[in-house]
Write a protein that holds these residues in place. Structure first.
Motif, mmCIF file in Angstrom:
data_model
loop_
_atom_site.group_PDB
_atom_site.id
_atom_site.type_symbol
_atom_site.label_atom_id
_atom_site.label_comp_id
_atom_site.label_asym_id
_atom_site.label_seq_id
_atom_site.Cartn_x
_atom_site.Cartn_y
_atom_site.Cartn_z
ATOM 1 N N GLY A 235 3.579 9.418 -2.768
ATOM 2 C CA GLY A 235 4.225 8.541 -1.803
ATOM 3 C C GLY A 235 3.398 7.324 -1.435
ATOM 4 O O GLY A 235 3.939 6.313 -0.972
ATOM 5 N N LEU A 236 2.086 7.387 -1.639
ATOM 6 C CA LEU A 236 1.228 6.253 -1.290
ATOM 7 C C LEU A 236 1.543 5.027 -2.124
ATOM 8 O O LEU A 236 1.374 3.900 -1.664
ATOM 9 N N GLY A 237 1.995 5.207 -3.349
ATOM 10 C CA GLY A 237 2.285 4.082 -4.229
ATOM 11 C C GLY A 237 3.671 3.506 -4.041
ATOM 12 O O GLY A 237 4.011 2.506 -4.654
ATOM 13 N N GLN A 238 4.476 4.112 -3.213
ATOM 14 C CA GLN A 238 5.838 3.645 -3.013
ATOM 15 C C GLN A 238 5.897 2.724 -1.796
ATOM 16 O O GLN A 238 5.215 2.936 -0.809
ATOM 17 N N VAL A 239 6.734 1.721 -1.896
ATOM 18 C CA VAL A 239 6.927 0.819 -0.772
ATOM 19 C C VAL A 239 7.712 1.578 0.300
ATOM 20 O O VAL A 239 8.759 2.148 0.019
#
Length: 174
Positions: A145-149
């Motif tokens: 989830g960290l890489g998702q906007v």
């Protein structure tokens, strides 16, 4: 609440959902009105043992004493899980679950500090190091989830609208 080493701390019922609050509320009502227990009596009292009808020792009620060790409590948990057809989880697993719930519900450091104090820790570091293990599946979910906007919050969207409105007013483009 009294704890090991004669420490005391103030605690409130954690918002765990389901019927838990009602079950505990009903239990407290039974202790207070049915047994006339007060503030200094234990919430989960020691079992009173006495002679049964067949002459052997058996549970005959509740004592106004705190448990002196964890053995009997573990037996009660084990028997309850077995009766419900569930695998056994020791009583401390519930603290682990409360910490994991707090990690998800608390959105500020202050909230998590309050959560930590509520389970009896003076230092939030104790909560994080002793109970704060993130299960592998949740770890993967968080890292992915960290890489998702992330969608903007309502406050952020409102700020953007206000900023754009002020910009257009200043530019005279309304």
């Amino acid at each position: 609440m009294r704890t090991k080493a004669s420490k005391t701390f103030t605690t409130w019922f954690c918002p765990v959902g389901g019927d838990a609050l009602q079950i505990v509320t009903d239990w407290c009502e039974h202790l207070r009105t049915g047994l006339l227990w007060g503030e200094d009596d234990p919430l989960f009292p020691k079992t009173r043992i006495g002679l049964g009808d067949q002459g052997g020792f058996q549970a005959i009620g509740l004592d106004r004493e705190h448990w002196s060790g964890t053995g009997p409590i573990r037996t009660i948990y084990r028997d309850a899980f077995t009766a419900a057809g569930l695998p056994y989880f020791n009583p401390h697993c519930f603290r682990d679950a409360l910490v994991q719930l707090g990690e998800r519900l608390c959105t500020t450091p202050e909230q998590f500090k309050a959560w930590s104090q509520n389970i009896g820790h003076e230092r939030v570091l104790t909560t994080l190091t002793s109970y704060g293990k993130v299960p592998a599946a949740r770890q993967a979910e968080l890292i992915r989830g960290l890489g998702q906007v992330q969608p903007a919050s309502e406050d952020e969207r409102l700020a953007e609208i206000l900023t754009e409105t002020v910009r257009k007013l200043r530019a005279g483009s309304f």
